[in-house]
Design a protein around this motif. Sequence first.
Motif, PDB file in Angstrom:
ATOM      1  N   GLU A 137      88.212 -72.144  31.073  1.00 31.51           N
ATOM      2  CA  GLU A 137      88.765 -72.544  29.779  1.00 31.51           C
ATOM      3  C   GLU A 137      87.688 -73.209  28.915  1.00 31.51           C
ATOM      4  O   GLU A 137      87.653 -73.017  27.694  1.00 31.51           O
ATOM      5  CB  GLU A 137      89.936 -73.499  29.990  1.00 31.51           C
ATOM      6  CG  GLU A 137      90.604 -73.975  28.710  1.00 31.51           C
ATOM      7  CD  GLU A 137      91.275 -72.856  27.927  1.00 31.51           C
ATOM      8  OE1 GLU A 137      91.411 -73.005  26.704  1.00 31.51           O
ATOM      9  OE2 GLU A 137      91.661 -71.839  28.545  1.00 31.51           O
ATOM     10  N   LEU A 140      85.670 -70.486  27.476  1.00 30.19           N
ATOM     11  CA  LEU A 140      86.424 -69.801  26.428  1.00 30.19           C
ATOM     12  C   LEU A 140      86.408 -70.613  25.134  1.00 30.19           C
ATOM     13  O   LEU A 140      86.230 -70.066  24.039  1.00 30.19           O
ATOM     14  CB  LEU A 140      87.871 -69.582  26.896  1.00 30.19           C
ATOM     15  CG  LEU A 140      88.711 -68.609  26.066  1.00 30.19           C
ATOM     16  CD1 LEU A 140      88.156 -67.215  26.167  1.00 30.19           C
ATOM     17  CD2 LEU A 140      90.152 -68.646  26.520  1.00 30.19           C
ATOM     18  N   GLN A 141      86.579 -71.926  25.250  1.00 28.13           N
ATOM     19  CA  GLN A 141      86.535 -72.794  24.071  1.00 28.13           C
ATOM     20  C   GLN A 141      85.176 -72.723  23.390  1.00 28.13           C
ATOM     21  O   GLN A 141      85.093 -72.733  22.157  1.00 28.13           O
ATOM     22  CB  GLN A 141      86.865 -74.228  24.477  1.00 28.13           C
ATOM     23  CG  GLN A 141      88.309 -74.437  24.907  1.00 28.13           C
ATOM     24  CD  GLN A 141      88.567 -75.831  25.449  1.00 28.13           C
ATOM     25  OE1 GLN A 141      87.675 -76.681  25.469  1.00 28.13           O
ATOM     26  NE2 GLN A 141      89.783 -76.065  25.917  1.00 28.13           N
ATOM     27  N   LEU A 144      85.031 -69.429  21.384  1.00 28.64           N
ATOM     28  CA  LEU A 144      85.830 -69.488  20.164  1.00 28.64           C
ATOM     29  C   LEU A 144      85.179 -70.409  19.133  1.00 28.64           C
ATOM     30  O   LEU A 144      85.223 -70.139  17.924  1.00 28.64           O
ATOM     31  CB  LEU A 144      87.246 -69.969  20.495  1.00 28.64           C
ATOM     32  CG  LEU A 144      88.064 -69.017  21.384  1.00 28.64           C
ATOM     33  CD1 LEU A 144      89.418 -69.635  21.715  1.00 28.64           C
ATOM     34  CD2 LEU A 144      88.247 -67.660  20.716  1.00 28.64           C
ATOM     35  N   LYS A 228      88.277 -62.735  19.029  1.00 26.97           N
ATOM     36  CA  LYS A 228      89.342 -63.641  19.470  1.00 26.97           C
ATOM     37  C   LYS A 228      90.386 -62.902  20.293  1.00 26.97           C
ATOM     38  O   LYS A 228      90.881 -63.424  21.296  1.00 26.97           O
ATOM     39  CB  LYS A 228      89.997 -64.290  18.250  1.00 26.97           C
ATOM     40  CG  LYS A 228      90.973 -65.405  18.594  1.00 26.97           C
ATOM     41  CD  LYS A 228      91.444 -66.132  17.353  1.00 26.97           C
ATOM     42  CE  LYS A 228      92.349 -67.297  17.714  1.00 26.97           C
ATOM     43  NZ  LYS A 228      92.796 -68.034  16.497  1.00 26.97           N
ATOM     44  N   LYS A 229      90.712 -61.677  19.887  1.00 28.98           N
ATOM     45  CA  LYS A 229      91.684 -60.886  20.640  1.00 28.98           C
ATOM     46  C   LYS A 229      91.156 -60.579  22.045  1.00 28.98           C
ATOM     47  O   LYS A 229      91.887 -60.670  23.034  1.00 28.98           O
ATOM     48  CB  LYS A 229      91.984 -59.591  19.885  1.00 28.98           C
ATOM     49  CG  LYS A 229      93.075 -58.738  20.519  1.00 28.98           C
ATOM     50  CD  LYS A 229      93.217 -57.401  19.778  1.00 28.98           C
ATOM     51  CE  LYS A 229      93.627 -57.604  18.345  1.00 28.98           C
ATOM     52  NZ  LYS A 229      93.831 -56.319  17.642  1.00 28.98           N
ATOM     53  N   ASP A 230      89.874 -60.217  22.127  1.00 31.82           N
ATOM     54  CA  ASP A 230      89.278 -59.923  23.427  1.00 31.82           C
ATOM     55  C   ASP A 230      89.274 -61.159  24.316  1.00 31.82           C
ATOM     56  O   ASP A 230      89.534 -61.077  25.525  1.00 31.82           O
ATOM     57  CB  ASP A 230      87.850 -59.408  23.249  1.00 31.82           C
ATOM     58  CG  ASP A 230      87.810 -58.060  22.550  1.00 31.82           C
ATOM     59  OD1 ASP A 230      88.851 -57.366  22.552  1.00 31.82           O
ATOM     60  OD2 ASP A 230      86.751 -57.706  21.998  1.00 31.82           O
ATOM     61  N   LYS A 232      91.342 -63.647  24.238  1.00 35.73           N
ATOM     62  CA  LYS A 232      92.706 -63.952  24.666  1.00 35.73           C
ATOM     63  C   LYS A 232      93.090 -63.086  25.866  1.00 35.73           C
ATOM     64  O   LYS A 232      93.751 -63.549  26.801  1.00 35.73           O
ATOM     65  CB  LYS A 232      93.677 -63.730  23.512  1.00 35.73           C
ATOM     66  CG  LYS A 232      95.121 -64.131  23.826  1.00 35.73           C
ATOM     67  CD  LYS A 232      96.001 -64.062  22.585  1.00 35.73           C
ATOM     68  CE  LYS A 232      95.629 -65.134  21.593  1.00 35.73           C
ATOM     69  NZ  LYS A 232      96.560 -65.186  20.445  1.00 35.73           N
ATOM     70  N   LYS A 233      92.652 -61.819  25.848  1.00 36.35           N
ATOM     71  CA  LYS A 233      92.925 -60.938  26.987  1.00 36.35           C
ATOM     72  C   LYS A 233      92.252 -61.475  28.246  1.00 36.35           C
ATOM     73  O   LYS A 233      92.854 -61.509  29.320  1.00 36.35           O
ATOM     74  CB  LYS A 233      92.430 -59.525  26.678  1.00 36.35           C
ATOM     75  CG  LYS A 233      93.248 -58.783  25.633  1.00 36.35           C
ATOM     76  CD  LYS A 233      92.688 -57.393  25.398  1.00 36.35           C
ATOM     77  CE  LYS A 233      93.496 -56.644  24.337  1.00 36.35           C
ATOM     78  NZ  LYS A 233      92.929 -55.292  24.073  1.00 36.35           N
ATOM     79  N   CYS A 234      90.993 -61.895  28.105  1.00 35.81           N
ATOM     80  CA  CYS A 234      90.273 -62.446  29.259  1.00 35.81           C
ATOM     81  C   CYS A 234      90.958 -63.701  29.763  1.00 35.81           C
ATOM     82  O   CYS A 234      91.119 -63.891  30.973  1.00 35.81           O
ATOM     83  CB  CYS A 234      88.821 -62.759  28.872  1.00 35.81           C
ATOM     84  SG  CYS A 234      87.801 -61.315  28.538  1.00 35.81           S
ATOM     85  N   ASP A 235      91.380 -64.548  28.841  1.00 34.23           N
ATOM     86  CA  ASP A 235      92.036 -65.799  29.207  1.00 34.23           C
ATOM     87  C   ASP A 235      93.309 -65.530  29.989  1.00 34.23           C
ATOM     88  O   ASP A 235      93.558 -66.129  31.050  1.00 34.23           O
ATOM     89  CB  ASP A 235      92.336 -66.594  27.938  1.00 34.23           C
ATOM     90  CG  ASP A 235      92.945 -67.960  28.245  1.00 34.23           C
ATOM     91  OD1 ASP A 235      92.736 -68.448  29.360  1.00 34.23           O
ATOM     92  OD2 ASP A 235      93.625 -68.511  27.371  1.00 34.23           O
ATOM     93  N   HIS A 236      94.135 -64.618  29.479  1.00 32.40           N
ATOM     94  CA  HIS A 236      95.392 -64.302  30.157  1.00 32.40           C
ATOM     95  C   HIS A 236      95.137 -63.690  31.528  1.00 32.40           C
ATOM     96  O   HIS A 236      95.854 -63.989  32.498  1.00 32.40           O
ATOM     97  CB  HIS A 236      96.217 -63.355  29.294  1.00 32.40           C
ATOM     98  CG  HIS A 236      96.786 -64.011  28.080  1.00 32.40           C
ATOM     99  ND1 HIS A 236      97.389 -63.321  27.049  1.00 32.40           N
ATOM    100  CD2 HIS A 236      96.837 -65.321  27.706  1.00 32.40           C
ATOM    101  CE1 HIS A 236      97.783 -64.161  26.118  1.00 32.40           C
ATOM    102  NE2 HIS A 236      97.455 -65.378  26.495  1.00 32.40           N
TER     103      HIS A 236
END
Length: 392
Positions: A137, A140-141, A144, A228-230, A232-236
């Motif tokens: 996380e 990821l932050q 972003l 950002k969409k990519d 979010k996919k990785c995060d999920h």
Amino acid sequence: MCSCWRSLEWSPLRRERKARLSSSHLAGRAICLLRAGVTMSTRPPMRPPGNAPAVLLGFQPALALTGALCLQQNLGSSSPSKKQSKENTITINCVTFPHPDTMPEQQLLKPTEWSYCDYFWADKKDPQGNGTVAGFELLLQKQLKGKQMQKEMSEFIRERIKIEEEYAKNLAKLSQNSLAAQEEGSLGEAWAQVKKSLADEAEVHLKFSAKLHSEVEKPLMNFRENFKKDMKKCDHHIADLRKQLASRYASVEKARKALTERQRDLEMKTQQLEIKLSNKTEEDIKKARRKSTQAGDDLMRCVDLYNQAQSKWFEEMVTTTLELERLEVERVEMIRQHLCQYTQLRHETDMFNQSTVEPVDQLLRKVDPAKDRELWVREHKTGNIRPVDMEI
């Protein structure tokens, strides 16, 4: 633990099964490293440079390629968040690490590179609350935030473009001003060139603003539009694997508790039979033994599923963090290249502006008051015969 379960655990069949599971985990991790393009180094792990505290730099050993995913845990503990083993492992937030007291020296996956895949396995305490934030996380932050910084940079360039356009517009307007238009001679020519240079300079700044838009601002704005969409996919994806790992860990704890209860029941019935305190038959003992054995099998199956889930999470963490690392390098390099383009365009603008001033310099060097006087006199003279005294 009773002698019957110990003998069952060390049976040839059990040893073969555990060896097969260990091999499958190692194979899974090997596939992970091959996919990520990572090879294990024989060098010792690197420490942070200088005297910087390791904890502040997020320095921690990478998850071991051997040992960390094996079943070496205390069967009597049932803590859901942190469970220490008397042997070689410790489980924190459902992830199994080598025990710090017995941990062998680990090798980094990418020594000397300070790679994402080596330093973000553990969770970190959330400074905003009492919970924890996963290492992934934090990565990821950062990604972003980098995307937001890139957007703000493009907005900054856009503001510079507006200034250039407004400046060019004002220069062009000023070049049309009629002030001092009646100046004559070489000085008048120099003054006319000064005004013309403003129009030329205005054109230079218009071209500069156009190139800033096409070669700097637009690429910065368009780069990784779906970033950002990519992310979010990785995060999920990683979050789902972590949830699955937690679920498998809960199953292990449940099976561990069931095994303990079955062992306790078997020992109690065995002791009652030995001291004649019960009418339990040998058949009851066998039944209790079968249940204990089945509970042991269930525990091993749950541990196997947990290890598979952790191996999958480990593999995806390596490949995904390396992809985030690649994207960050790509982003920084892209911005660097376009800022270099900005400076190059700025240098070119200065050179073009200098070229518009050079004719002015040349004409100013040719300004000659004596020559101007000669030209003016030749054009406007009214006569060169001087007056004389009147005679009577």
